[in-house]
Motif scaffolding. Structure first.
Motif, PDB file in Angstrom:
ATOM      1  N   GLN A  98      10.474  11.293  15.953  1.00 57.88           N
ATOM      2  CA  GLN A  98       9.345  11.305  15.027  1.00 57.88           C
ATOM      3  C   GLN A  98       9.766  11.050  13.578  1.00 57.88           C
ATOM      4  OE1 GLN A  98       7.697  15.181  15.350  1.00 57.88           O
ATOM      5  NE2 GLN A  98       9.553  16.240  14.747  1.00 57.88           N
TER       6      GLN A  98
ATOM      7  N   LEU B 120       8.937   7.783  11.400  1.00 57.75           N
ATOM      8  CA  LEU B 120       7.733   7.533  10.600  1.00 57.75           C
ATOM      9  C   LEU B 120       8.038   7.585   9.105  1.00 57.75           C
ATOM     10  CD1 LEU B 120       4.744   6.940  10.884  1.00 57.75           C
ATOM     11  CD2 LEU B 120       4.299   9.373  10.898  1.00 57.75           C
ATOM     12  N   LEU B 121       8.920   8.500   8.693  1.00 56.48           N
ATOM     13  CA  LEU B 121       9.269   8.618   7.272  1.00 56.48           C
ATOM     14  C   LEU B 121       9.886   7.315   6.760  1.00 56.48           C
ATOM     15  CD1 LEU B 121      10.861  12.187   7.224  1.00 56.48           C
ATOM     16  CD2 LEU B 121       8.684  11.525   6.223  1.00 56.48           C
TER      17      LEU B 121
ATOM     18  N   GLU C 297       7.201   3.920   7.682  1.00 56.52           N
ATOM     19  CA  GLU C 297       6.042   3.818   6.806  1.00 56.52           C
ATOM     20  C   GLU C 297       6.470   3.447   5.389  1.00 56.52           C
ATOM     21  OE1 GLU C 297       3.143   3.436   7.336  1.00 56.52           O
ATOM     22  OE2 GLU C 297       2.106   3.903   5.481  1.00 56.52           O
TER      23      GLU C 297
ATOM     24  N   ALA D  88       7.154  -0.182   5.473  1.00 49.34           N
ATOM     25  CA  ALA D  88       5.904  -0.952   5.570  1.00 49.34           C
ATOM     26  C   ALA D  88       5.202  -1.011   4.212  1.00 49.34           C
ATOM     27  CB  ALA D  88       4.987  -0.324   6.620  1.00 49.34           C
ATOM     28  N   GLN D  89       5.240   0.108   3.471  1.00 46.61           N
ATOM     29  CA  GLN D  89       4.599   0.120   2.149  1.00 46.61           C
ATOM     30  C   GLN D  89       5.327  -0.800   1.168  1.00 46.61           C
ATOM     31  OE1 GLN D  89       4.182   4.191   0.871  1.00 46.61           O
ATOM     32  NE2 GLN D  89       2.667   4.651   2.438  1.00 46.61           N
TER      33      GLN D  89
ATOM     34  N   ILE E 141       5.464   1.305  16.809  1.00 49.43           N
ATOM     35  CA  ILE E 141       4.428   0.282  17.016  1.00 49.43           C
ATOM     36  C   ILE E 141       3.395   0.335  15.891  1.00 49.43           C
ATOM     37  CG2 ILE E 141       2.533  -0.410  18.562  1.00 49.43           C
ATOM     38  CD1 ILE E 141       4.378   0.471  20.896  1.00 49.43           C
ATOM     39  N   LEU E 142       3.121   1.534  15.386  1.00 52.80           N
ATOM     40  CA  LEU E 142       2.157   1.675  14.294  1.00 52.80           C
ATOM     41  C   LEU E 142       2.673   1.051  12.995  1.00 52.80           C
ATOM     42  CD1 LEU E 142       0.636   5.273  14.508  1.00 52.80           C
ATOM     43  CD2 LEU E 142      -0.467   3.122  15.020  1.00 52.80           C
ATOM     44  N   THR E 143       3.975   1.233  12.723  1.00 48.45           N
ATOM     45  CA  THR E 143       4.495   0.825  11.414  1.00 48.45           C
ATOM     46  C   THR E 143       5.171  -0.541  11.420  1.00 48.45           C
ATOM     47  OG1 THR E 143       6.503   2.045  11.906  1.00 48.45           O
ATOM     48  CG2 THR E 143       4.880   3.181  10.586  1.00 48.45           C
ATOM     49  N   THR E 144       5.589  -0.991  12.591  1.00 45.63           N
ATOM     50  CA  THR E 144       6.445  -2.175  12.644  1.00 45.63           C
ATOM     51  C   THR E 144       5.913  -3.198  13.644  1.00 45.63           C
ATOM     52  OG1 THR E 144       8.246  -0.613  12.342  1.00 45.63           O
ATOM     53  CG2 THR E 144       8.873  -2.850  12.856  1.00 45.63           C
ATOM     54  N   PRO E 145       5.536  -4.383  13.184  1.00 47.30           N
ATOM     55  CA  PRO E 145       5.060  -5.382  14.152  1.00 47.30           C
ATOM     56  C   PRO E 145       6.161  -5.814  15.130  1.00 47.30           C
ATOM     57  CG  PRO E 145       4.488  -6.003  11.898  1.00 47.30           C
ATOM     58  CD  PRO E 145       5.416  -4.848  11.798  1.00 47.30           C
TER      59      PRO E 145
ATOM     60  N   LEU F  91       4.603  14.080   7.617  1.00 50.28           N
ATOM     61  CA  LEU F  91       4.380  13.157   8.740  1.00 50.28           C
ATOM     62  C   LEU F  91       2.889  12.995   9.041  1.00 50.28           C
ATOM     63  CD1 LEU F  91       7.208  14.012  11.300  1.00 50.28           C
ATOM     64  CD2 LEU F  91       7.061  12.080   9.765  1.00 50.28           C
TER      65      LEU F  91
ATOM     66  N   PHE G 200       1.656  10.485   6.597  1.00 51.94           N
ATOM     67  CA  PHE G 200       2.290   9.198   6.898  1.00 51.94           C
ATOM     68  C   PHE G 200       1.653   8.572   8.141  1.00 51.94           C
ATOM     69  CE2 PHE G 200       6.440   8.400   4.609  1.00 51.94           C
ATOM     70  CZ  PHE G 200       6.152   9.228   3.551  1.00 51.94           C
TER      71      PHE G 200
ATOM     72  N   ALA H 220      -0.119   5.048   8.339  1.00 52.81           N
ATOM     73  CA  ALA H 220       0.390   4.038   9.278  1.00 52.81           C
ATOM     74  C   ALA H 220      -0.716   3.569  10.217  1.00 52.81           C
ATOM     75  CB  ALA H 220       1.549   4.621  10.075  1.00 52.81           C
TER      76      ALA H 220
ATOM     77  N   ARG I 157      -3.047   1.178   8.367  1.00 48.67           N
ATOM     78  CA  ARG I 157      -2.407  -0.125   8.152  1.00 48.67           C
ATOM     79  C   ARG I 157      -2.348  -0.915   9.462  1.00 48.67           C
ATOM     80  NH1 ARG I 157       1.575   1.390   5.964  1.00 48.67           N
ATOM     81  NH2 ARG I 157       1.124   0.925   3.820  1.00 48.67           N
ATOM     82  N   ALA I 158      -2.026  -0.224  10.547  1.00 50.34           N
ATOM     83  CA  ALA I 158      -1.916  -0.904  11.849  1.00 50.34           C
ATOM     84  C   ALA I 158      -3.271  -1.460  12.267  1.00 50.34           C
ATOM     85  CB  ALA I 158      -1.391   0.072  12.895  1.00 50.34           C
TER      86      ALA I 158
ATOM     87  N   ARG J   1      -3.976  -4.515  10.384  1.00 45.03           N
ATOM     88  CA  ARG J   1      -3.136  -5.636  10.834  1.00 45.03           C
ATOM     89  C   ARG J   1      -3.730  -6.295  12.071  1.00 45.03           C
ATOM     90  NH1 ARG J   1       1.864  -2.768  11.516  1.00 45.03           N
ATOM     91  NH2 ARG J   1       1.640  -2.934  13.754  1.00 45.03           N
TER      92      ARG J   1
ATOM     93  N   ALA K 260      -1.278  -1.192  18.614  1.00 43.43           N
ATOM     94  CA  ALA K 260      -1.491  -0.114  17.645  1.00 43.43           C
ATOM     95  C   ALA K 260      -2.905   0.440  17.773  1.00 43.43           C
ATOM     96  CB  ALA K 260      -1.240  -0.625  16.234  1.00 43.43           C
TER      97      ALA K 260
END
Lengths: 268, 221
Positions: free
Chosen positions: A174, A177-178, A181, A184-185, A204-208, B133, B136, B140, B143-144, B147, B152
């Motif tokens: 986990q 995420l720190l 994200e 991503a910003q 998957i949420l933060t990285t394509p 978290l 965050f 996230a 943003r997902a 996108r 996501a």
């Protein structure tokens, strides 16, 4: 007594012997160039193109096996093989970087991983004939057995210098995420991968460009030129096919077993 | 260069391979002498890790002392790191406490005063990071969704459904609890097992290739 096995042990050893034989066979096949075309994994193309851009812009590509640790005798999260995948990727990416003249920045969250990374990266530069370009300061130990501290360290790296991309493949949970994200910003191109079910959704949420599960063990093969690196994929494909066949046969057997009066499968 | 022509590499590969094979055989339940040798090897590994940690600490300290000396960017953080390191070393090694048998030194990281330093400094910081978290993950998720990523979107929708389903009024509805349990036991577990089996196969092959010397990420030439 040197050896006191039970039937399960003998079966395990037989399976290991068969896999060892497969590994040897596939290595020989890969050396002969008998490798199949790989299915496209866009994440590794992102990393490859980032290394190319890094050579032009002079901005480093960050590589990380995460806070992967070797062994877990103390009961902590065991991520030894994820670390091996991260090390092999770092070595291959360092090789590419050395050949192209792209700077890299490697970080880790385990002292043994740090020492192994130093060796792997230096070895990669030596193999590429660019030993003088190896910079020990580019391989950094950010924490030891502390995922949150490691993630904070990577965020600091992101803020300290402009990066071309960041490839984080290894043991992430986990705490990703720190980092993810934050990257991503900053619109940083990130490639992430792990086998942890806690880390994958956050990736998957933060990285394509996310590499899922066992795909992390294919990372080196996708970056390396055709040859021995692809042998691992051949062995994995055979084993995966065998497991799928076993599952299907087991499922069908369980369906017909009561009506034919056959003995049940062990453990069911 | 061929492995047989490179003596240094061959010796390293043989040591790694034989040591790994002994531990693997012990793990597979071979027992007997393998169990004894495997226990010795694991103990050696712990000692080597401890020595590695010592070198790591020295390396980190040297890097940050150089930064302070050169007044590099963010040198104040380096100073803070050195001070933190010194506090923990002093607390762990040179801070005697009164015990039953007189003055004694702390025997492990779980004892006072190391535990006190951890509780008062480290744990609040770690908890704050963990609390971050939540924000965050919201950022996230937004943003997902922006996108337009299908994977996501599935994750966000499932997370929302699970959150809503945890609410007491929703849990009290008929069939909700049973449906969630079924989804958890069959759909989610099937996916998790698929991921686990795939990763285990990859790890198995990667491990055996290291033992056989085809991959040598540990080798420092």
């Amino acid at each position: 007594m040197l050896f006191s096995p039970d039937p399960i042990t003998i079966l395990t050893l037989l399976v290991i012997l068969v896999v060892v034989a497969l590994i040897w066979l596939h290595h020989a096949r890969a050396l002969r160039g008998e490798v199949r075309p790989q299915r496209p994994l866009p994440a590794f193309e992102t990393l490859r193109s980032a290394l190319g851009r890094g050579a032009e812009t002079g901005q480093a590509v960050h590589l990380s096996p995460g806070a992967s640790t070797l062994g877990a005798a103390d009961g902590s999260r065991a991520t030894s093989t994820e670390l091996v995948a991260g090390l092999l990727l770092a070595e291959q990416a360092a090789n590419e970087a050395a050949l192209r003249g792209a700077p890299i920045l490697v970080s880790s969250g385990d002292i043994v991983a740090h020492l192994a990374l130093r060796g792997a990266v230096r070895q990669a530069y030596q193999q590429a004939g660019q030993a003088e370009d190896y910079d020990p300061a580019g391989v950094q130990l950010l924490a030891h057995h502390d995922e949150l501290a490691y993630a904070s360290g990577v965020s600091t790296l992101y803020g300290r210098q402009p990066l071309e991309a960041s490839a984080m493949i290894g043991g992430f949970g986990q705490e990703f995420l720190l980092v993810g994200e934050d990257g991503a910003q900053r619109n940083l191109a990130q490639v992430a991968g792990t086998t942890s079910s806690a880390g994958l959704p956050l990736m998957i949420l933060t990285t394509p460009a996310t590499v899922i599960g066992e795909e992390i063990y294919a990372a080196e093969a996708y970056l390396a030129p055709p040859g021995p690196a692809q042998a691992r994929l051949l062995t994995q494909d055979v084993l995966r096919t065998a497991v799928i066949v076993l599952l299907v046969v087991g499922f069908l057997y369980t369906l017909i077993q009561p009506s034919l009066g056959l003995p049940p499968l062990p453990g069911l | 260069m061929s492995l047989l022509r490179d003596a240094k590499r061959l010796i390293a590969v043989l040591i790694a391979g034989v040591a790994g094979l002994i531990v693997l055989l012990d793990f597979a339940g071979a027992g007997g002498a393998f169990a004894i040798f495997a226990a010795i090897l694991v103990e050696w590994a712990a000692v080597i890790t401890a020595v590695g940690l010592l070198f790591g600490v020295l390396s980190v300290a040297a890097t940050h002392v150089q930064r302070i000396g050169a007044r590099s960017a963010d040198w104040r953080y380096s100073l803070l790191l050195i001070l933190g390191m010194l506090v923990m070393i002093v607390a762990g090694m040179f801070f005697p406490l009164p015990g039953r048998a007189g003055i004694v030194l702390p025997a492990s990281l779980a004892e006072v005063p190391i535990r006190t330093v951890f509780r008062t400094l480290y744990e609040p910081i770690a908890s704050s990071l963990l609390a971050l978290l939540a924000f965050f993950s919201l950022s996230a998720a937004l943003r997902a969704l922006g996108r337009g990523s299908a994977e996501a979107a599935v994750i966000v929708v499932v997370a929302m459904l699970v959150l809503v389903a945890q609410l007491p009024p929703v849990t009290a509805l008929p069939a909700v609890g049973a449906t969630l349990q079924w989804l958890n036991d069959y759909v989610a577990l099937a996916g998790a097992r698929g991921l686990l089996i795939g990763a285990a196969i990859g790890a198995f092959v990667a491990g055996l290739r290291v033992l056989l010397g085809f991959d040598t990420p540990y080798l420092d030439r």
